[in-house]
Scaffold this active site. Structure first.
Site, PDB file in Angstrom:
ATOM      1  N   GLN A 255       0.816  -1.211   0.000  1.00  0.00           N
ATOM      2  CA  GLN A 255       0.000   0.000   0.000  1.00  0.00           C
ATOM      3  C   GLN A 255       0.848   1.260   0.000  1.00  0.00           C
ATOM      4  O   GLN A 255       0.526   2.244  -0.665  1.00  0.00           O
ATOM      5  CB  GLN A 255      -0.918  -0.009   1.234  1.00  0.00           C
ATOM      6  CG  GLN A 255      -1.846   1.187   1.332  1.00  0.00           C
ATOM      7  CD  GLN A 255      -2.910   1.181   0.257  1.00  0.00           C
ATOM      8  OE1 GLN A 255      -3.282   0.116  -0.244  1.00  0.00           O
ATOM      9  NE2 GLN A 255      -3.412   2.349  -0.107  1.00  0.00           N
ATOM     10  N   GLU A 256       1.942   1.239   0.754  1.00  0.00           N
ATOM     11  CA  GLU A 256       2.761   2.440   0.913  1.00  0.00           C
ATOM     12  C   GLU A 256       3.537   2.799  -0.346  1.00  0.00           C
ATOM     13  O   GLU A 256       3.570   3.954  -0.753  1.00  0.00           O
ATOM     14  CB  GLU A 256       3.751   2.246   2.076  1.00  0.00           C
ATOM     15  CG  GLU A 256       3.114   2.205   3.454  1.00  0.00           C
ATOM     16  CD  GLU A 256       2.595   3.560   3.889  1.00  0.00           C
ATOM     17  OE1 GLU A 256       2.941   4.577   3.262  1.00  0.00           O
ATOM     18  OE2 GLU A 256       1.830   3.599   4.868  1.00  0.00           O
ATOM     19  N   SER A 257       4.209   1.835  -0.934  1.00  0.00           N
ATOM     20  CA  SER A 257       5.147   2.156  -2.021  1.00  0.00           C
ATOM     21  C   SER A 257       4.995   1.281  -3.253  1.00  0.00           C
ATOM     22  O   SER A 257       5.717   1.488  -4.236  1.00  0.00           O
ATOM     23  CB  SER A 257       6.581   2.008  -1.508  1.00  0.00           C
ATOM     24  OG  SER A 257       6.876   0.637  -1.237  1.00  0.00           O
TER      25      SER A 257
END
Length: 353
Positions: A255-257
């Site tokens: 989700q983050e990167s």
């Protein structure tokens, strides 16, 4: 884009607080936060504090003050600029100004200087006995007599501080043992348990078998990282070391990167787990673009957030929006980005089961 940061995108917190009803300045709100405090303190009760030297001091008019209420008030100031000599919770504070402004909310008068604050209240023998709301202080300079830096302990090895000129009020791990620990409150208390309906912790241990999730909880507890997942060995190793489900770590990275170790967000979050530089330093991560360091730091961060908030959903919400927002709303804050973030990570994590 979200970030993996316990101080959780300081600029975003400032903007979110500014939009709350009654907000009067960056990093503060005269509205919604008062409601949180009013649920913790009751009119008519007594608040015993100690003056320097251990002598009983004033009785606070704000009610029976608990450590979690003090921490909640201090967290309202996350993102506030450091101002040398500052005591204004709307414009800026220094380290002792943060402490003084926080406690004055509850009618508790503390000295202005950190050295004097570090002699207030009663001594606490060690960090293992420290409770939320306690003051922790350091004597870093031979030029001054007594403590020259002070912070408020928030539990689970974390503190809130106004660090230095050019910085902002932030939540960071306690990495150096304090020279002084003082208890101001006579009835400190830990944080409340997680609200009903949230998912119990998904934790593993390097020395014991993975815990089995109670009936009805989400799948994925103790699961392994799906085959073919980038950096799977790092998630597995960090999760096992720090007691966090490796599959949950992988879901956060996705989700983050999107598993890009060179990713940089518009807010300045960096690397595979999108750590802000300041938080990375606090976690001991020298290079956020190094996947090994980034995953290990994020695992420690998630471990702390899950210990503190008692559920996966609340830990993820704090990872995205900051612990102050979770405390303020007593649950997942009503920010569309945060709610979508939590749902997306939970779906990815459950799908890994």
């Amino acid at each position: 884009m979200s970030i993996a940061d316990v101080t959780a995108r300081i600029s975003q917190i400032q903007a979110q607080l500014a939009m709350l009803p009654g907000a009067t300045g960056a990093g503060t709100s005269a509205g919604g936060f008062t409601d949180v405090l009013s649920r913790t303190t009751g009119p008519g009760a007594t608040t015993s504090a100690y003056a320097p030297g251990g002598t009983p001091g004033t009785v606070g008019p704000a009610g029976s003050v608990r450590g979690d209420a003090v921490v909640t008030r201090a967290l309202e100031m996350v993102g506030l600029p450091y101002v040398w000599g500052g005591t204004d919770p709307e414009r800026g504070v220094d380290c002792s100004g943060l402490v003084q402004a926080t406690y004055s909310t509850f009618g508790i008068d503390l000295p202005r200087l950190s050295a004097d604050q570090a002699r207030a209240g009663s001594p606490v023998a060690s960090m293992s006995e420290a409770l939320p709301g306690d003051l922790i202080a350091w004597d870093n300079s031979s030029r001054n007599v007594g403590a020259d830096h002070i912070a408020i302990y928030i539990g689970n090895g974390m503190m809130i501080e106004a660090p230095r000129p050019g910085g902002e009020v932030q939540v960071v791990p306690v990495t150096t043992p304090p020279d002084s620990i003082r208890r101001i409150l006579t009835d400190p208390a830990p944080f409340a348990t997680a609200p009903a309906g949230t998912t119990p912790l998904a934790r593993t241990s390097s020395t014991t078998a993975p815990q089995v999730a109670p009936a009805g909880t989400v799948a994925g507890t103790g699961s392994t990282v799906p085959a073919g997942t980038p950096f799977a060995d790092l998630f597995q190793r960090a999760g096992t070391t720090h007691g966090v489900d490796p599959a949950l770590l992988a879901a956060v990275a996705r989700q983050e990167s999107g598993f890009d170790p060179r990713a940089v967000s518009p807010a300045g979050a960096q690397g595979l787990m999108q750590l802000m530089p300041g938080t990375a330093r606090g976690l001991g991560v020298a290079d956020s673009f190094d996947p090994v360091q980034a995953v290990d730091g994020a695992a420690r961060l998630l471990d702390d957030l899950m210990s503190r908030f008692g559920s996966v959903e609340l830990a993820l919400a704090a990872y995205n929006a900051g612990p102050g927002a979770v405390l303020r709303y007593d649950g997942i804050p009503p920010y569309p980005e945060t709610r979508a973030y939590v749902q997306s990570v939970m779906t990815s994590w459950q799908g890994a089961a």
